[in-house]
Design a protein around this motif. Structure first.
Motif, PDB file in Angstrom:
ATOM      1  N   HIS A  24       0.365  12.899  18.224  1.00  0.00           N
ATOM      2  CA  HIS A  24       1.330  12.390  17.245  1.00  0.00           C
ATOM      3  C   HIS A  24       0.751  12.382  15.840  1.00  0.00           C
ATOM      4  N   THR A  25      -0.564  12.223  15.724  1.00  0.00           N
ATOM      5  CA  THR A  25      -1.195  12.301  14.397  1.00  0.00           C
ATOM      6  C   THR A  25      -1.079  13.704  13.831  1.00  0.00           C
ATOM      7  N   ILE A  26      -1.342  14.716  14.700  1.00  0.00           N
ATOM      8  CA  ILE A  26      -1.231  16.110  14.255  1.00  0.00           C
ATOM      9  C   ILE A  26       0.204  16.431  13.878  1.00  0.00           C
ATOM     10  N   GLU A  27       1.163  15.950  14.737  1.00  0.00           N
ATOM     11  CA  GLU A  27       2.564  16.206  14.423  1.00  0.00           C
ATOM     12  C   GLU A  27       2.951  15.529  13.126  1.00  0.00           C
ATOM     13  N   GLY A  28       2.428  14.306  12.908  1.00  0.00           N
ATOM     14  CA  GLY A  28       2.736  13.592  11.672  1.00  0.00           C
ATOM     15  C   GLY A  28       2.189  14.306  10.467  1.00  0.00           C
ATOM     16  N   GLN A  29       0.938  14.840  10.600  1.00  0.00           N
ATOM     17  CA  GLN A  29       0.367  15.591   9.485  1.00  0.00           C
ATOM     18  C   GLN A  29       1.151  16.858   9.224  1.00  0.00           C
ATOM     19  N   SER A  30       1.611  17.515  10.313  1.00  0.00           N
ATOM     20  CA  SER A  30       2.407  18.732  10.129  1.00  0.00           C
ATOM     21  C   SER A  30       3.710  18.431   9.429  1.00  0.00           C
ATOM     22  N   ARG A  31       4.364  17.321   9.843  1.00  0.00           N
ATOM     23  CA  ARG A  31       5.609  16.959   9.181  1.00  0.00           C
ATOM     24  C   ARG A  31       5.363  16.595   7.728  1.00  0.00           C
ATOM     25  N   GLN A  32       4.212  15.918   7.500  1.00  0.00           N
ATOM     26  CA  GLN A  32       3.919  15.512   6.127  1.00  0.00           C
ATOM     27  C   GLN A  32       3.666  16.721   5.242  1.00  0.00           C
ATOM     28  N   SER A  33       3.003  17.761   5.820  1.00  0.00           N
ATOM     29  CA  SER A  33       2.733  18.960   5.017  1.00  0.00           C
ATOM     30  C   SER A  33       4.005  19.719   4.703  1.00  0.00           C
ATOM     31  N   ASN A  34       5.023  19.585   5.573  1.00  0.00           N
ATOM     32  CA  ASN A  34       6.293  20.266   5.339  1.00  0.00           C
ATOM     33  C   ASN A  34       7.275  19.415   4.551  1.00  0.00           C
ATOM     34  N   ASP A  35       6.871  18.206   4.201  1.00  0.00           N
ATOM     35  CA  ASP A  35       7.748  17.315   3.451  1.00  0.00           C
ATOM     36  C   ASP A  35       7.248  17.247   2.004  1.00  0.00           C
ATOM     37  N   VAL A  36       7.967  17.910   1.118  1.00  0.00           N
ATOM     38  CA  VAL A  36       7.575  17.949  -0.293  1.00  0.00           C
ATOM     39  C   VAL A  36       7.853  16.608  -0.963  1.00  0.00           C
ATOM     40  N   VAL A 267      22.504  26.464  -1.280  1.00  0.00           N
ATOM     41  CA  VAL A 267      21.910  26.350  -2.612  1.00  0.00           C
ATOM     42  C   VAL A 267      20.529  25.698  -2.540  1.00  0.00           C
ATOM     43  N   LEU A 268      20.329  24.807  -1.558  1.00  0.00           N
ATOM     44  CA  LEU A 268      19.017  24.170  -1.422  1.00  0.00           C
ATOM     45  C   LEU A 268      17.964  25.193  -0.996  1.00  0.00           C
ATOM     46  N   ASN A 269      18.302  26.087  -0.065  1.00  0.00           N
ATOM     47  CA  ASN A 269      17.351  27.117   0.353  1.00  0.00           C
ATOM     48  C   ASN A 269      17.054  28.096  -0.780  1.00  0.00           C
ATOM     49  N   ASP A 270      18.079  28.448  -1.553  1.00  0.00           N
ATOM     50  CA  ASP A 270      17.844  29.298  -2.722  1.00  0.00           C
ATOM     51  C   ASP A 270      16.899  28.620  -3.713  1.00  0.00           C
ATOM     52  N   PHE A 271      17.067  27.317  -3.865  1.00  0.00           N
ATOM     53  CA  PHE A 271      16.221  26.561  -4.795  1.00  0.00           C
ATOM     54  C   PHE A 271      14.782  26.501  -4.297  1.00  0.00           C
ATOM     55  N   LYS A 272      14.602  26.332  -2.991  1.00  0.00           N
ATOM     56  CA  LYS A 272      13.252  26.332  -2.420  1.00  0.00           C
ATOM     57  C   LYS A 272      12.544  27.662  -2.679  1.00  0.00           C
ATOM     58  N   ASP A 280      11.745  26.225   5.267  1.00  0.00           N
ATOM     59  CA  ASP A 280      11.661  25.188   6.298  1.00  0.00           C
ATOM     60  C   ASP A 280      11.054  23.887   5.777  1.00  0.00           C
ATOM     61  N   VAL A 281      10.664  23.829   4.490  1.00  0.00           N
ATOM     62  CA  VAL A 281      10.142  22.580   3.950  1.00  0.00           C
ATOM     63  C   VAL A 281      11.301  21.630   3.668  1.00  0.00           C
ATOM     64  N   THR A 282      10.968  20.360   3.575  1.00  0.00           N
ATOM     65  CA  THR A 282      11.967  19.333   3.298  1.00  0.00           C
ATOM     66  C   THR A 282      11.727  18.784   1.896  1.00  0.00           C
ATOM     67  N   LEU A 283      12.760  18.777   1.107  1.00  0.00           N
ATOM     68  CA  LEU A 283      12.661  18.186  -0.226  1.00  0.00           C
ATOM     69  C   LEU A 283      14.004  17.606  -0.631  1.00  0.00           C
ATOM     70  N   ASP A 284      13.929  16.672  -1.545  1.00  0.00           N
ATOM     71  CA  ASP A 284      15.129  16.037  -2.085  1.00  0.00           C
ATOM     72  C   ASP A 284      14.978  15.962  -3.603  1.00  0.00           C
ATOM     73  N   LEU A 285      16.069  15.740  -4.298  1.00  0.00           N
ATOM     74  CA  LEU A 285      16.079  15.721  -5.752  1.00  0.00           C
ATOM     75  C   LEU A 285      16.393  14.329  -6.260  1.00  0.00           C
ATOM     76  N   GLU A 286      15.644  13.941  -7.294  1.00  0.00           N
ATOM     77  CA  GLU A 286      15.920  12.662  -7.939  1.00  0.00           C
ATOM     78  C   GLU A 286      17.164  12.773  -8.811  1.00  0.00           C
ATOM     79  N   GLU A 287      17.741  11.630  -9.071  1.00  0.00           N
ATOM     80  CA  GLU A 287      18.861  11.587 -10.008  1.00  0.00           C
ATOM     81  C   GLU A 287      18.364  12.005 -11.395  1.00  0.00           C
ATOM     82  N   PRO A 288      19.105  12.854 -12.099  1.00  0.00           N
ATOM     83  CA  PRO A 288      18.651  13.306 -13.425  1.00  0.00           C
ATOM     84  C   PRO A 288      18.333  12.143 -14.347  1.00  0.00           C
ATOM     85  N   GLU A 289      17.270  12.338 -15.128  1.00  0.00           N
ATOM     86  CA  GLU A 289      16.833  11.279 -16.029  1.00  0.00           C
ATOM     87  C   GLU A 289      17.817  11.094 -17.180  1.00  0.00           C
TER      88      GLU A 289
END
Length: 499
Positions: A24-36, A267-272, A280-289
């Motif tokens: 589970h530690t390895i899986e957690g690290q893998s998920r963390q590396s894929n989570d921007v 559009v999210l995949n195009d942006f990645k 396959d990475v996971t990312l989200d966008l903050e509300e514009p400043e």
């Protein structure tokens, strides 16, 4: 025996726990590396400028221009070269005429080797070349008794000077630094273009995200409204048409939700990909400043654009090239000559040790020339053609400069209005959200019909979309202004990038 079994089970359980935790530690690290994570607009721009394929291509283009400029600079510096012939072998029969006129044939076997070291320096003002050289030659004659002859040139000073000819090196000294400066400006502009592209797609993704969230919200609310409409229809307080209208709104909302989810993923995949990430990475966008208050002086913006923009510098390069072509045509139409002069020392001897004793003078001067006498007016036609091309370029560039200045003025004046438009859109969004809440409450107590409620819902969604588009227009205009002037008006400093 029972104690042994207990210890054995404890050992197995311990191994299982460590294996479970490690997995589970390895899986957690893998998920963390894929989570921007959640990224702001500025963070997205920085990431794209650092690692995207477009940014890397711009860096390679600038490095290529840098090496081309260094190659030109090397032409202005002395060059050292070594040349020569490896020992050659020659055995032949040749004819020999004796004093009495008789012809005989003799055999000859010999070898020859030479080496020369020279330093060459181009002369920028005149277009000539100055050289210093030294050389050594050995001739071997083989027969009954082998003989070796040596020849040396300890020092030879040479000058090759074109007279009344086109000085290409002088014109390159004008164009090559300007080309490299243009390449540097284009690199900064590429980085700003990346910022502009990222900004556009950032708000495309954010708008798609808002549309998806609105669609999810509308499905939930329309489902509640449909349930309420069914209850009211059952007690006879509304007509069947209102019930069907609420059900139709629910089905349309469900369909819109499916479309919004698909569009958001696209559009999210195009942006990645634009940022240089795999899809396959996971990312989200903050509300514009919040929108900054930026003041831009039109006169200063025009001046900076003329000084910094690569397009403006290209106008000057085109003017220089047109002047160069005219100068070349004129020089080729008139008298041309080349002066070649050499002065040095040389010596020959059968003994290598005597080569550098009492060296003799070696010198020659030649002047080659070319004078056009009659060529059916070809040279005159070439000069006139180059002169008219120069006038064409001058007038075309004057028109392009005026258009460029007009573009800068329009960009600045438009940008100064964009912040106000975005603030108005924000107010409209707030009003539309509040109006929908009021309309929903009034519908629940039966003060308005379902048609007015759905109108308020559509206006709510449209106002939110208009606000996001207004933000997109503001930030895109900001980076467009930066790309035109290569100046950061917010921090009052020129824009530079490391590569």
């Amino acid at each position: 025996m029972n104690r042994y079994r207990y210890n054995n089970r404890l050992f197995i359980c311990t191994i299982f726990i460590f294996f479970f935790l490690g997995t589970h530690t390895i899986e957690g690290q893998s998920r963390q590396s894929n989570d921007v994570g959640t990224l702001s607009l500025q963070e997205c721009i920085t990431i794209a400028q650092d690692q995207s394929a477009i940014a890397n291509a711009a860096r390679y283009a600038l490095v290529s221009s840098k090496w081309e400029y260094e190659s030109f600079e090397a032409d202005l510096l002395p060059s050292l070269s070594l040349s020569g012939d490896a020992p050659g072998y020659n055995k032949s029969i040749f004819s020999n005429v004796l004093d009495n006129g008789q012809v005989t044939f003799s055999s000859r076997t010999q070898s020859e080797a030479s080496a020369s070291l020279s330093i060459n320096q181009n002369i920028l003002p005149t277009g000539g070349n100055l050289s210093l050289s030294t050389g050594l030659t050995r001739l071997g004659i083989f027969g009954n008794e082998n003989t070796y002859l040596w020849q040396s040139t300890p020092l030879v000073v040479g000058l090759s000077q074109p007279l009344f000819q086109f000085n290409n090196l002088k014109w390159r000294n004008k164009t090559e630094p300007l080309r490299y400066e243009i390449a540097q400006k284009q690199f900064v502009e590429e980085m700003e273009d990346i910022a502009q592209t990222v900004t556009q797609q950032f708000f495309d993704v954010y708008l798609a995200k808002i549309n998806r969230e609105n669609a999810e919200f509308n499905v939930a609310r329309n489902d509640s409204i449909y349930q309420i409409s069914q209850g009211r229809y059952n007690v006879g307080s509304i007509a069947e048409n209102d019930l069907l209208q609420s059900e139709l709104a629910l089905r349309n909302a469900e369909s819109s939700l499916t479309t919004a989810r698909i569009e958001y993923e696209r559009v999210l995949n195009d942006f990645k990909i634009l940022l240089g990430y795999p899809t396959d990475v996971t990312l989200d966008l903050e509300e514009p400043e919040e929108l900054p208050e930026i003041s831009v002086d039109v006169s200063k913006a025009k001046q900076l654009a003329m000084e910094n923009n690569s397009e403006s510098l290209s106008y000057r390069l085109n003017e220089i090239q047109a002047e160069r072509n005219l100068a070349q045509a004129r020089s080729e139409a008139g008298f041309a000559a080349t002066l070649n002069a050499n002065f040095g020392l040389n010596q020959s001897s059968e003994n290598f040790g005597d080569l550098y004793n009492n060296a003799q003078n070696r010198q020659f001067v030649t002047v080659g020339f070319e004078v056009p006498i009659f060529n059916w007016g070809k040279r005159r036609a070439q000069v006139n053609s180059a002169r008219n091309q120069q006038q064409e370029v001058a007038n075309s560039i004057d028109f392009q400069r005026r258009q460029f200045i007009q573009e800068v003025e329009y960009t600045v004046s438009q940008f100064l209005q964009l912040r106000g438009q975005a603030l108005i859109a924000a107010q409209a969004d707030t009003i539309a959200q509040r109006r929908y809440e009021v309309a929903q409450n009034r519908y629940l107590i039966g003060k308005i019909d379902i048609t007015n409620l759905f109108i308020a819902q559509e206006e709510k969604d449209s106002a939110r979309q208009a606000y996001i588009r207004a933000l997109r227009t503001f930030w895109t205009g900001w980076y467009n202004l930066r790309a035109l002037t290569l100046y950061d008006f917010q921090n009052d400093q020129p824009i530079t990038y490391e590569f």
